[in-house]
Design a protein around this motif. Sequence first.
Motif, PDB file in Angstrom:
ATOM      1  N   TRP A 262       0.852  -1.180   0.000  1.00  0.00           N
ATOM      2  CA  TRP A 262       0.000   0.000   0.000  1.00  0.00           C
ATOM      3  C   TRP A 262       0.894   1.237   0.000  1.00  0.00           C
ATOM      4  CZ3 TRP A 262      -0.105   3.162   4.454  1.00  0.00           C
ATOM      5  CH2 TRP A 262       0.355   2.586   5.629  1.00  0.00           C
TER       6      TRP A 262
ATOM      7  N   ARG B   9     -11.352  13.935   4.910  1.00  0.00           N
ATOM      8  CA  ARG B   9     -10.945  14.103   3.510  1.00  0.00           C
ATOM      9  C   ARG B   9      -9.429  14.078   3.411  1.00  0.00           C
ATOM     10  NH1 ARG B   9     -13.310  19.529   1.357  1.00  0.00           N
ATOM     11  NH2 ARG B   9     -12.524  20.229   3.388  1.00  0.00           N
TER      12      ARG B   9
ATOM     13  N   TYR C 277      -4.263  14.743  -2.085  1.00  0.00           N
ATOM     14  CA  TYR C 277      -2.951  14.163  -2.376  1.00  0.00           C
ATOM     15  C   TYR C 277      -2.076  15.165  -3.136  1.00  0.00           C
ATOM     16  CZ  TYR C 277      -5.540   9.970  -1.147  1.00  0.00           C
ATOM     17  OH  TYR C 277      -6.313   9.055  -0.493  1.00  0.00           O
TER      18      TYR C 277
ATOM     19  N   ASP D 295      -1.487  15.046  -6.941  1.00  0.00           N
ATOM     20  CA  ASP D 295      -2.515  15.495  -7.871  1.00  0.00           C
ATOM     21  C   ASP D 295      -2.315  16.944  -8.300  1.00  0.00           C
ATOM     22  OD1 ASP D 295      -3.651  13.026  -7.683  1.00  0.00           O
ATOM     23  OD2 ASP D 295      -5.191  13.606  -6.238  1.00  0.00           O
TER      24      ASP D 295
ATOM     25  N   TRP E 222      -5.470   3.850   6.122  1.00  0.00           N
ATOM     26  CA  TRP E 222      -6.803   4.195   5.622  1.00  0.00           C
ATOM     27  C   TRP E 222      -6.755   5.267   4.538  1.00  0.00           C
ATOM     28  CZ3 TRP E 222      -8.294   9.225   5.860  1.00  0.00           C
ATOM     29  CH2 TRP E 222      -7.683  10.047   6.809  1.00  0.00           C
ATOM     30  N   ALA E 223      -5.704   6.102   4.522  1.00  0.00           N
ATOM     31  CA  ALA E 223      -5.626   7.194   3.557  1.00  0.00           C
ATOM     32  C   ALA E 223      -4.995   6.775   2.238  1.00  0.00           C
ATOM     33  CB  ALA E 223      -4.834   8.364   4.151  1.00  0.00           C
ATOM     34  N   SER E 224      -4.407   5.597   2.181  1.00  0.00           N
ATOM     35  CA  SER E 224      -3.741   5.150   0.958  1.00  0.00           C
ATOM     36  C   SER E 224      -4.765   4.823  -0.130  1.00  0.00           C
ATOM     37  CB  SER E 224      -2.885   3.918   1.244  1.00  0.00           C
ATOM     38  OG  SER E 224      -2.299   3.427   0.064  1.00  0.00           O
ATOM     39  N   ARG E 225      -4.534   5.328  -1.328  1.00  0.00           N
ATOM     40  CA  ARG E 225      -5.466   5.100  -2.444  1.00  0.00           C
ATOM     41  C   ARG E 225      -4.932   4.106  -3.471  1.00  0.00           C
ATOM     42  NH1 ARG E 225      -4.748  10.505  -6.268  1.00  0.00           N
ATOM     43  NH2 ARG E 225      -2.523  10.869  -5.835  1.00  0.00           N
ATOM     44  N   ILE E 226      -3.679   3.662  -3.312  1.00  0.00           N
ATOM     45  CA  ILE E 226      -3.056   2.764  -4.287  1.00  0.00           C
ATOM     46  C   ILE E 226      -2.543   1.523  -3.582  1.00  0.00           C
ATOM     47  CG2 ILE E 226      -1.287   2.488  -6.066  1.00  0.00           C
ATOM     48  CD1 ILE E 226      -1.169   5.547  -6.274  1.00  0.00           C
ATOM     49  N   THR E 227      -2.937   0.358  -4.084  1.00  0.00           N
ATOM     50  CA  THR E 227      -2.387  -0.908  -3.604  1.00  0.00           C
ATOM     51  C   THR E 227      -1.762  -1.626  -4.789  1.00  0.00           C
ATOM     52  OG1 THR E 227      -4.061  -1.078  -1.870  1.00  0.00           O
ATOM     53  CG2 THR E 227      -2.879  -3.090  -2.447  1.00  0.00           C
TER      54      THR E 227
ATOM     55  N   ARG F  35      -1.061  -2.791 -10.507  1.00  0.00           N
ATOM     56  CA  ARG F  35      -2.091  -2.209  -9.648  1.00  0.00           C
ATOM     57  C   ARG F  35      -3.045  -3.309  -9.203  1.00  0.00           C
ATOM     58  NH1 ARG F  35      -3.775   3.090 -10.519  1.00  0.00           N
ATOM     59  NH2 ARG F  35      -5.380   2.648  -8.966  1.00  0.00           N
TER      60      ARG F  35
ATOM     61  N   THR G  82      -6.572  -4.471  -7.987  1.00  0.00           N
ATOM     62  CA  THR G  82      -7.980  -4.053  -8.004  1.00  0.00           C
ATOM     63  C   THR G  82      -8.789  -5.091  -7.237  1.00  0.00           C
ATOM     64  OG1 THR G  82      -8.260  -5.154 -10.149  1.00  0.00           O
ATOM     65  CG2 THR G  82      -7.807  -2.807 -10.168  1.00  0.00           C
TER      66      THR G  82
END
Length: 222
Positions: A92, A103, A106, A109, A134-139, A219, A221
Amino acid sequence: MTAPLNLFRERPILFSGPMVRAILDGRKTQTRRVLKPQPPVGVSRLIGPEIYRPVAVDRHGDECEGEPIFGVYDDDGEFGTAVPFQPGDRLWVREAAHYGPNRVAYCADNERLGPSERVPGFGPAKPSIHMPRWASRITLEVTAVRVERLQDMLEVDAIDEGALTIDLPAVGPATQAGKPPLGASPLVRFRHLWDEINGKRPGCAWANNPWVIAVTFKRHTP
């Protein structure tokens, strides 16, 4: 019914803003991390310039009780050191971000945002090392791991590292878009990028040619 066991390991990994954007765009599918500890150089057990030279990555069942260690071996099959990544792992991504009430904004962005700048409604940016799970958007899912000398990488590896399109911050001799010249070759560009990140760490610069862990990923999903 019993729920299936999760057989993968999950661990954090840090990426800079440009690398995060390359991952999100599908331009980066590899990363290299310095092997720790580096193989010691000196008089070997028998004859040779190095005590061990890591040439293979596999599991070693004799070094611990329970789960075998995933590590590197020399050409005689002698165990060297553990490797923190193995195929099937979930990584992660930790990245710099601003945090507000329920909220996250990043930094990757908006590359114009610096760590001291603020986003309306959010606090100051926090470095990637402080990002909670919890704040991670990429695994990412690790698909392959190998150990090699840094300078042994190929042009195709530099492309998979995202070096063909990633630029350094706007410092140094000005060129188009205020970026410094990295060179046309992906390998030359990667060398500049590597030294920008690792060049000041003892023994880790491109010229030092350290042993590195080359991690290939995709990535994940759900």
